[in-house]
Design a protein around this motif. Structure first.
Motif, PDB file in Angstrom:
ATOM      1  N   VAL A  14     151.196 111.851  23.376  1.00  0.00           N
ATOM      2  CA  VAL A  14     150.642 113.138  23.807  1.00  0.00           C
ATOM      3  C   VAL A  14     150.060 113.002  25.211  1.00  0.00           C
ATOM      4  CG1 VAL A  14     148.808 114.818  23.400  1.00  0.00           C
ATOM      5  CG2 VAL A  14     150.211 114.033  21.497  1.00  0.00           C
ATOM      6  N   GLY A  15     149.370 111.863  25.452  1.00  0.00           N
ATOM      7  CA  GLY A  15     148.819 111.624  26.789  1.00  0.00           C
ATOM      8  C   GLY A  15     149.909 111.550  27.845  1.00  0.00           C
ATOM      9  N   PHE A  16     151.008 110.858  27.507  1.00  0.00           N
ATOM     10  CA  PHE A  16     152.127 110.744  28.441  1.00  0.00           C
ATOM     11  C   PHE A  16     152.729 112.120  28.737  1.00  0.00           C
ATOM     12  CE2 PHE A  16     156.479 110.181  29.770  1.00  0.00           C
ATOM     13  CZ  PHE A  16     156.467 109.050  30.568  1.00  0.00           C
ATOM     14  N   ALA A  17     152.921 112.900  27.676  1.00  0.00           N
ATOM     15  CA  ALA A  17     153.510 114.234  27.842  1.00  0.00           C
ATOM     16  C   ALA A  17     152.624 115.122  28.711  1.00  0.00           C
ATOM     17  CB  ALA A  17     153.738 114.885  26.479  1.00  0.00           C
ATOM     18  N   LEU A  18     151.311 115.072  28.495  1.00  0.00           N
ATOM     19  CA  LEU A  18     150.386 115.889  29.286  1.00  0.00           C
ATOM     20  C   LEU A  18     150.385 115.467  30.751  1.00  0.00           C
ATOM     21  CD1 LEU A  18     147.354 116.182  26.816  1.00  0.00           C
ATOM     22  CD2 LEU A  18     148.978 117.990  27.460  1.00  0.00           C
ATOM     23  N   LEU A  45     152.815 113.960  32.277  1.00  0.00           N
ATOM     24  CA  LEU A  45     154.118 114.318  32.832  1.00  0.00           C
ATOM     25  C   LEU A  45     154.127 115.783  33.284  1.00  0.00           C
ATOM     26  CD1 LEU A  45     157.076 113.447  33.339  1.00  0.00           C
ATOM     27  CD2 LEU A  45     157.594 114.273  31.025  1.00  0.00           C
ATOM     28  N   VAL A  46     153.607 116.656  32.440  1.00  0.00           N
ATOM     29  CA  VAL A  46     153.546 118.077  32.799  1.00  0.00           C
ATOM     30  C   VAL A  46     152.607 118.283  33.984  1.00  0.00           C
ATOM     31  CG1 VAL A  46     152.853 120.375  32.004  1.00  0.00           C
ATOM     32  CG2 VAL A  46     154.152 118.864  30.482  1.00  0.00           C
ATOM     33  N   ALA A  47     151.458 117.571  33.975  1.00  0.00           N
ATOM     34  CA  ALA A  47     150.507 117.699  35.084  1.00  0.00           C
ATOM     35  C   ALA A  47     151.139 117.245  36.398  1.00  0.00           C
ATOM     36  CB  ALA A  47     149.246 116.885  34.797  1.00  0.00           C
ATOM     37  N   ALA A  48     151.883 116.121  36.355  1.00  0.00           N
ATOM     38  CA  ALA A  48     152.566 115.642  37.563  1.00  0.00           C
ATOM     39  C   ALA A  48     153.621 116.647  38.016  1.00  0.00           C
ATOM     40  CB  ALA A  48     153.212 114.286  37.289  1.00  0.00           C
ATOM     41  N   GLY A  49     154.318 117.250  37.043  1.00  0.00           N
ATOM     42  CA  GLY A  49     155.311 118.271  37.373  1.00  0.00           C
ATOM     43  C   GLY A  49     154.684 119.472  38.045  1.00  0.00           C
ATOM     44  N   VAL A  50     153.514 119.883  37.556  1.00  0.00           N
ATOM     45  CA  VAL A  50     152.812 121.026  38.147  1.00  0.00           C
ATOM     46  C   VAL A  50     152.361 120.689  39.571  1.00  0.00           C
ATOM     47  CG1 VAL A  50     150.719 122.434  38.011  1.00  0.00           C
ATOM     48  CG2 VAL A  50     152.080 122.017  35.949  1.00  0.00           C
ATOM     49  N   MET A  51     151.833 119.453  39.764  1.00  0.00           N
ATOM     50  CA  MET A  51     151.359 119.059  41.083  1.00  0.00           C
ATOM     51  C   MET A  51     152.514 119.046  42.089  1.00  0.00           C
ATOM     52  SD  MET A  51     148.993 115.784  42.128  1.00  0.00           S
ATOM     53  CE  MET A  51     150.190 114.537  42.578  1.00  0.00           C
ATOM     54  N   PHE A  70     149.810 109.097  38.853  1.00  0.00           N
ATOM     55  CA  PHE A  70     150.303 109.291  37.497  1.00  0.00           C
ATOM     56  C   PHE A  70     149.966 108.085  36.624  1.00  0.00           C
ATOM     57  CE2 PHE A  70     153.644 108.846  34.285  1.00  0.00           C
ATOM     58  CZ  PHE A  70     153.576 110.075  33.657  1.00  0.00           C
ATOM     59  N   VAL A  71     150.191 106.881  37.155  1.00  0.00           N
ATOM     60  CA  VAL A  71     149.890 105.652  36.406  1.00  0.00           C
ATOM     61  C   VAL A  71     148.392 105.522  36.170  1.00  0.00           C
ATOM     62  CG1 VAL A  71     150.000 103.136  36.457  1.00  0.00           C
ATOM     63  CG2 VAL A  71     151.958 104.484  37.253  1.00  0.00           C
ATOM     64  N   LEU A  72     147.587 105.787  37.211  1.00  0.00           N
ATOM     65  CA  LEU A  72     146.127 105.675  37.079  1.00  0.00           C
ATOM     66  C   LEU A  72     145.554 106.726  36.130  1.00  0.00           C
ATOM     67  CD1 LEU A  72     145.179 104.990  40.813  1.00  0.00           C
ATOM     68  CD2 LEU A  72     144.987 103.388  38.884  1.00  0.00           C
ATOM     69  N   GLY A  73     146.324 107.769  35.864  1.00  0.00           N
ATOM     70  CA  GLY A  73     145.869 108.783  34.912  1.00  0.00           C
ATOM     71  C   GLY A  73     145.682 108.249  33.509  1.00  0.00           C
ATOM     72  N   ILE A 106     140.834 110.910  39.095  1.00  0.00           N
ATOM     73  CA  ILE A 106     142.247 110.979  39.484  1.00  0.00           C
ATOM     74  C   ILE A 106     142.727 112.420  39.646  1.00  0.00           C
ATOM     75  CG2 ILE A 106     144.598 110.337  38.841  1.00  0.00           C
ATOM     76  CD1 ILE A 106     142.726 108.044  39.776  1.00  0.00           C
ATOM     77  N   PRO A 107     142.421 113.341  38.715  1.00  0.00           N
ATOM     78  CA  PRO A 107     142.837 114.731  38.945  1.00  0.00           C
ATOM     79  C   PRO A 107     142.254 115.323  40.230  1.00  0.00           C
ATOM     80  CG  PRO A 107     142.237 114.428  36.653  1.00  0.00           C
ATOM     81  CD  PRO A 107     141.832 113.175  37.371  1.00  0.00           C
ATOM     82  N   ALA A 108     140.987 114.963  40.536  1.00  0.00           N
ATOM     83  CA  ALA A 108     140.365 115.469  41.769  1.00  0.00           C
ATOM     84  C   ALA A 108     141.108 114.964  42.999  1.00  0.00           C
ATOM     85  CB  ALA A 108     138.898 115.045  41.821  1.00  0.00           C
ATOM     86  N   ILE A 109     141.483 113.677  42.986  1.00  0.00           N
ATOM     87  CA  ILE A 109     142.255 113.118  44.102  1.00  0.00           C
ATOM     88  C   ILE A 109     143.610 113.805  44.192  1.00  0.00           C
ATOM     89  CG2 ILE A 109     143.370 111.035  44.993  1.00  0.00           C
ATOM     90  CD1 ILE A 109     141.107 109.405  43.738  1.00  0.00           C
ATOM     91  N   GLY A 110     144.211 114.061  43.023  1.00  0.00           N
ATOM     92  CA  GLY A 110     145.505 114.734  42.992  1.00  0.00           C
ATOM     93  C   GLY A 110     145.451 116.113  43.632  1.00  0.00           C
ATOM     94  N   PHE A 111     144.392 116.861  43.350  1.00  0.00           N
ATOM     95  CA  PHE A 111     144.243 118.191  43.959  1.00  0.00           C
ATOM     96  C   PHE A 111     144.049 118.074  45.471  1.00  0.00           C
ATOM     97  CE2 PHE A 111     143.086 119.841  39.640  1.00  0.00           C
ATOM     98  CZ  PHE A 111     144.050 120.840  39.606  1.00  0.00           C
ATOM     99  N   ALA A 112     143.299 117.046  45.901  1.00  0.00           N
ATOM    100  CA  ALA A 112     143.082 116.864  47.337  1.00  0.00           C
ATOM    101  C   ALA A 112     144.393 116.531  48.049  1.00  0.00           C
ATOM    102  CB  ALA A 112     142.054 115.759  47.568  1.00  0.00           C
ATOM    103  N   VAL A 113     145.195 115.639  47.453  1.00  0.00           N
ATOM    104  CA  VAL A 113     146.489 115.274  48.038  1.00  0.00           C
ATOM    105  C   VAL A 113     147.398 116.501  48.105  1.00  0.00           C
ATOM    106  CG1 VAL A 113     148.598 113.942  47.656  1.00  0.00           C
ATOM    107  CG2 VAL A 113     146.368 112.854  47.356  1.00  0.00           C
TER     108      VAL A 113
END
Length: 260
Positions: free
Chosen positions: A74-78, A80-86, A152-155, A165-172
Motif C-alpha cells: 500500500v505504501g509503494f502504491a501511494l 507511486l501515485v504521489a510521484a506520478g502526480v508530482m 521516491f526512495v526516501l519516501g 520528503i513531501p515538502a522537498i518534493g513540493f519545493a522541487v
C-alpha cells in the motif's frame, strides 16, 4: 520571506490580469483543457493499476505476513501515485505550453505590451520555436527526475518520508514549474535554459513563492486548467522583474497592471 511574498504577488497579479480580460482567459484555456483531459486519463489509469504494479515490484514480500505485506505494498502504491502526480504537475505545464505555444506566446506578448513592451525576440520561426520548446522541456524533465527518483526512495524512510520528503518534493516541483512557465519570456530576452535556471536559482525565494502555491493549486480538480492562463501572465511579469533586476544599470521592472 520577502522574496517568497514577491513570488506570490506575481502569481496573484497574473491571475488578476487574465480574469480582468475574459477574452484572454478563454483564449488561454483551450490548450490547458486539452492537456487536462489527457493527464486526467493517465492519472486515473495509474491509480487503478497502482496495486498491481506494487505487487509486481515487491516480489520479496510474497511470503510476508498479511500486515507487513499490506503495509509495504500500500505504501509503494501511494508513493507511486504521489510521484506520478508530482511529475504530472511539472510535465503538465511543459506539454500544455507545447500544445498552446501560439496561444501563450500571444498572451505573454500582450502582457509585455501592457507593461511597457516586449524585447524584439529571437527571430525564430514557428516550428523552430516548437523544437526549442520540446528540447528545453525534455531537459527540464530530466532534471526533475534527478530529484524525483531519490525522493521516491526516501519516501519509505519512517517519519521523514511522510513529512520532510513531501515538502522537498513540493519545493522541487514549484521551482521547475516556475522554470517552465518563465521560459517563453526569458527566451525572448535571449537567455538559454541554463541561464534561466541559474537566474531563478539566484532568486530562489521568488521562484518558490510563485511555483509552490501554484503546484498546490494545480492539485485542485480543474485548478490547472483555470489557472494556467494566469500562471503564464504571472510568469511573464516575474520574468520581467528578475531579468531586469539582473541587468546592470537597469532598475527592476515595476509590476503595473495596465489596460489592454
Amino acid at each position: 520571506m520577502n522574496g517568497f511574498a514577491a513570488g506570490l504577488r506575481y502569481l496573484a497579479q497574473g491571475q488578476r490580469w487574465v480574469f480582468s480580460r475574459p477574452r484572454w482567459l478563454l483564449f488561454g484555456l483551450v490548450p490547458a483543457l486539452i492537456a487536462f483531459v489527457v493527464y486526467a486519463g493517465a492519472l486515473v489509469a495509474l491509480a487503478y493499476f497502482a496495486g498491481d504494479i506494487a505487487v509486481w515490484a515487491t516480489p520479496f514480500a510474497d511470503d510476508w505476513d498479511g500486515a507487513g505485506q499490506s503495509l509495504i505494498r500500500v505504501g509503494f502504491a501511494l508513493l507511486l501515485v504521489a510521484a506520478g502526480v508530482m511529475l504530472a504537475v511539472v510535465t503538465f505545464t511543459a506539454v500544455t505550453l507545447i500544445i498552446g505555444d501560439p496561444f501563450y506566446q500571444a498572451l505573454g506578448e500582450k502582457v509585455e505590451e501592457t507593461e511597457g513592451g516586449a524585447p524584439p525576440g529571437h527571430g525564430r520561426g514557428f516550428w523552430q520555436d516548437i523544437g526549442v520548446s520540446i528540447s528545453d522541456s525534455v531537459r527540464v524533465l530530466l532534471r526533475v527526475l534527478l530529484f524525483t527518483v531519490p525522493l521516491f526512495v526516501l519516501g519509505f524512510v519512517p517519519v521523514i518520508g511522510q513529512t520532510v520528503i513531501p515538502a522537498i518534493g513540493f519545493a522541487v516541483s514549484g521551482f521547475f514549474l516556475t522554470v517552465e512557465l518563465t521560459s517563453a519570456a526569458l527566451d525572448r530576452r535571449g537567455l538559454p535554459l541554463k541561464e534561466r535556471i541559474r537566474l531563478l536559482r539566484r532568486r530562489l525565494p521568488v521562484a518558490l513563492g510563485f511555483g509552490v502555491p501554484l503546484v498546490l493549486l494545480f492539485l485542485i480538480p480543474l485548478g490547472a486548467v483555470l489557472l494556467m492562463p494566469g500562471a503564464v501572465a504571472g510568469a511573464t511579469l516575474l520574468a520581467r522583474g528578475v531579468a531586469d533586476s539582473a541587468t546592470p544599470g537597469q532598475a527592476p521592472a515595476a509590476v503595473v497592471l495596465g489596460k489592454g
